[in-house]
Write an enzyme that holds these catalytic residues in place. Structure first.
Site, mmCIF file in Angstrom:
data_model
loop_
_atom_site.group_PDB
_atom_site.id
_atom_site.type_symbol
_atom_site.label_atom_id
_atom_site.label_comp_id
_atom_site.label_asym_id
_atom_site.label_seq_id
_atom_site.Cartn_x
_atom_site.Cartn_y
_atom_site.Cartn_z
ATOM 1 N N TYR A 194 -14.013 33.929 -23.452
ATOM 2 C CA TYR A 194 -14.342 33.156 -22.251
ATOM 3 C C TYR A 194 -13.102 32.790 -21.435
ATOM 4 O O TYR A 194 -13.216 32.163 -20.389
ATOM 5 C CB TYR A 194 -15.058 31.852 -22.629
ATOM 6 C CG TYR A 194 -16.502 32.043 -22.975
ATOM 7 C CD1 TYR A 194 -16.880 32.970 -23.930
ATOM 8 C CD2 TYR A 194 -17.497 31.306 -22.352
ATOM 9 C CE1 TYR A 194 -18.204 33.155 -24.258
ATOM 10 C CE2 TYR A 194 -18.832 31.484 -22.675
ATOM 11 C CZ TYR A 194 -19.176 32.403 -23.625
ATOM 12 O OH TYR A 194 -20.485 32.580 -23.951
ATOM 13 N N LYS A 229 -16.236 34.610 -37.392
ATOM 14 C CA LYS A 229 -16.546 36.010 -37.695
ATOM 15 C C LYS A 229 -15.256 36.658 -38.196
ATOM 16 O O LYS A 229 -14.851 37.739 -37.778
ATOM 17 C CB LYS A 229 -17.080 36.650 -36.399
ATOM 18 C CG LYS A 229 -17.753 37.960 -36.545
ATOM 19 C CD LYS A 229 -19.081 37.902 -37.254
ATOM 20 C CE LYS A 229 -19.525 39.317 -37.544
ATOM 21 N NZ LYS A 229 -20.345 39.508 -38.713
ATOM 22 N N ASP A 277 -22.913 35.309 -38.674
ATOM 23 C CA ASP A 277 -24.254 35.903 -38.812
ATOM 24 C C ASP A 277 -25.020 35.236 -39.957
ATOM 25 O O ASP A 277 -26.219 34.958 -39.847
ATOM 26 C CB ASP A 277 -24.215 37.428 -38.970
ATOM 27 C CG ASP A 277 -23.049 37.927 -39.791
ATOM 28 O OD1 ASP A 277 -22.028 37.233 -39.848
ATOM 29 O OD2 ASP A 277 -23.164 38.990 -40.404
ATOM 30 N N ASP A 313 -21.470 29.245 -28.405
ATOM 31 C CA ASP A 313 -22.422 29.322 -27.294
ATOM 32 C C ASP A 313 -23.773 29.816 -27.823
ATOM 33 O O ASP A 313 -24.825 29.211 -27.582
ATOM 34 C CB ASP A 313 -21.853 30.309 -26.249
ATOM 35 C CG ASP A 313 -22.594 30.226 -24.926
ATOM 36 O OD1 ASP A 313 -23.520 29.419 -24.798
ATOM 37 O OD2 ASP A 313 -22.240 30.992 -24.004
#
Ligand code: NAD
Length: 417
Positions: free
Chosen positions: A160, A227, A281, A305
């Protein structure tokens, strides 16, 4: 033409030291508001009377908010030729606290997101999204009341940061050539390129805020979600830096999963906070299957987000999800959904997200009695079967009312209660 801001006749500026120890709210603060685009004006004209009503009810005139309009978005462009005039940022700094409706950002070309610009310019580095079920709200979950999490999403870095170059542009080609000649990395010459920066400073201040929040609010779990199995030096580093903060700055109150396992403990000892981590995940699964095991989540920007919206869906959707962007110097509270252009001016959408964001704002100010009244009024009104279209279609037998009608029903409850 430059926007002219009129100071409300009465009222005091809070100023820009929100998180510092000196932060104190006068009984007559000036608070900024940005109406926003699309459905923003409908939401604001419905919500402001609710905010005024709860403050009046809770403090019988001893406290009062003086609202100061801040221009941003389409209205500002129309009037002043700028989507976010410098004067608007100055006014937010002076207010210290502001609340905003959604701002439209076109997809693809055009300008950068105004929300991203706002967060970066004011260094509002944490996006705070509490997710809790408001009794009576329809939800796709069997037990939505099991969800009680607060997401701290890093707000300034990650993909971002806006460092990207279009496919086929000179800059993208330059980057691709640089990567090939200097780094031995081969990419298709027509690839678009984006950069994902993540730093110890930005990560640590976010995790620090999340752990402090857990301590101040009697929550005993902070989970670093990342992640890092794939992106080792960004997301993986986020996890490592997060643990560093927990160990080095909060060592006397934090403990870790391996310590619990080593001691065959099932429960977290009184006064301690468990800091653990989950791969993003897997965390999406956990949020659905074992929501009770999670309380405060600290996450990088992109995953945060996704997670905030997914969790909001579990408790009834974006229409009921509050949010805030917080830095060390100011805080901007916001409805978390977008400007829903197709409903603009129809007085139709659910003001719940804006109202709950206002409740969060009142809590930051220490005006908990007024915040409680918003939450109770919202819940009681929904339970009485008076709801906006989005909830009405999930609640058979309910009475559908407009955005302003819903807010009026809440004000009625507050005045009567
Ligand atoms: P959106 O959230 O505006 O709307 C998607 C759909 O969600 C709507 O069509 C509506 O069905 C529903 N919805 C949204 N808010 C609702 C409410 N309060 N009550 C009931 N239903 C509601 O998302 P979008 O269409 O992807 O985005 C529209 C614009 O908003 C875009 O320009 C986007 O960039 C911007 N946006 C702004 C913010 C922000 O200001 N914080 C956040 C997200 C999107």
């Amino acid at each position: 033409m430059k926007p002219i801001f009129e100071k409300p006749h009465e009222g005091q500026w809070i100023g820009n030291d929100i998180i510092s120890l000196n932060f104190s709210v006068p009984s007559n603060p000036i608070i900024g508001f940005i109406e926003g685009d699309g459905v923003g004006p409908d939401l604001w004209s419905a919500s402001m009377p609710v905010f005024d009503a709860v403050v009046e009810k809770a403090y019988s005139g001893d406290r009062k908010i003086y609202w100061s309009k801040i221009y941003a978005g389409e209205e500002s462009f129309r009037l002043f030729g700028s989507y976010f005039p410098e004067e608007s940022f100055d006014l937010i700094r002076q207010c210290g606290i502001a609340i905003k409706g959604p701002l439209t950002t076109p997809v693809g070309g055009g300008f950068r997101s105004l929300n991203v610009t706002l967060r970066r310019k004011l260094d509002l580095y944490a996006c705070l999204r509490p997710v809790r079920h408001v009794t009576g709200t329809p939800s796709p979950m069997i037990r939505p009341q099991d969800v009680d999490m607060v997401v701290f999403r890093e707000n300034t870095e990650d993909v971002y940061a806006g460092i990207e170059w279009k496919s086929g542009s000179d800059q993208a080609r330059k980057m691709i050539n640089f990567l090939e000649t200097e780094m031995d990395v081969r990419l298709p010459i027509d690839a678009g390129i984006g950069v994902k920066p993540m730093s110890p400073l930005a990560t640590k201040r976010l995790v620090r805020m999340a752990i402090k929040f857990a301590l101040d609010n009697g929550r005993n779990r902070v989970t670093l979600v990342h992640k890092g199995n794939i992106m080792k030096y960004t997301e993986g580093a986020f996890r490592d830096w997060g643990y560093e903060v927990a160990r080095e700055e909060f060592g006397d109150v934090t403990l870790f999963e391996n310590e619990l396992e080593r001691n065959h403990q099932v429960h977290i000892p009184q006064g301690k906070i468990l800091v653990n981590d989950r791969i993003a995940d897997a965390m999406f699964q956990q949020a659905l299957l074992r929501p009770k095991e999670y309380s405060v989540l600290a996450m990088p920007n992109l995953n945060g987000d996704y997670m905030s919206d997914a969790l909001a869906a579990q408790v009834g959707g974006l229409g009921m999800a509050p949010g805030a962007n917080i830095g060390d110097r100011c805080a901007v509270f916001e409805a978390t959904h977008g400007s829903a252009p197709k409903y603009a001016g129809l007085d139709k959408v659910n003001p719940g997200s804006m109202l709950l964001s206002g409740a969060m704002m009142l809590r930051l100010m220490g005006w908990n009695e007024a915040a409680d009244l918003i939450e109770q009024g919202l819940s009681s009104t929904i339970q009485s079967g008076v709801v906006t279209y989005d909830l009405a279609r999930q609640l058979p037998g309910s009475t559908e009312v407009s955005c302003s009608g819903f807010a009026k029903a809440i004000v009625g409850w507050i005045k009567k209660g």
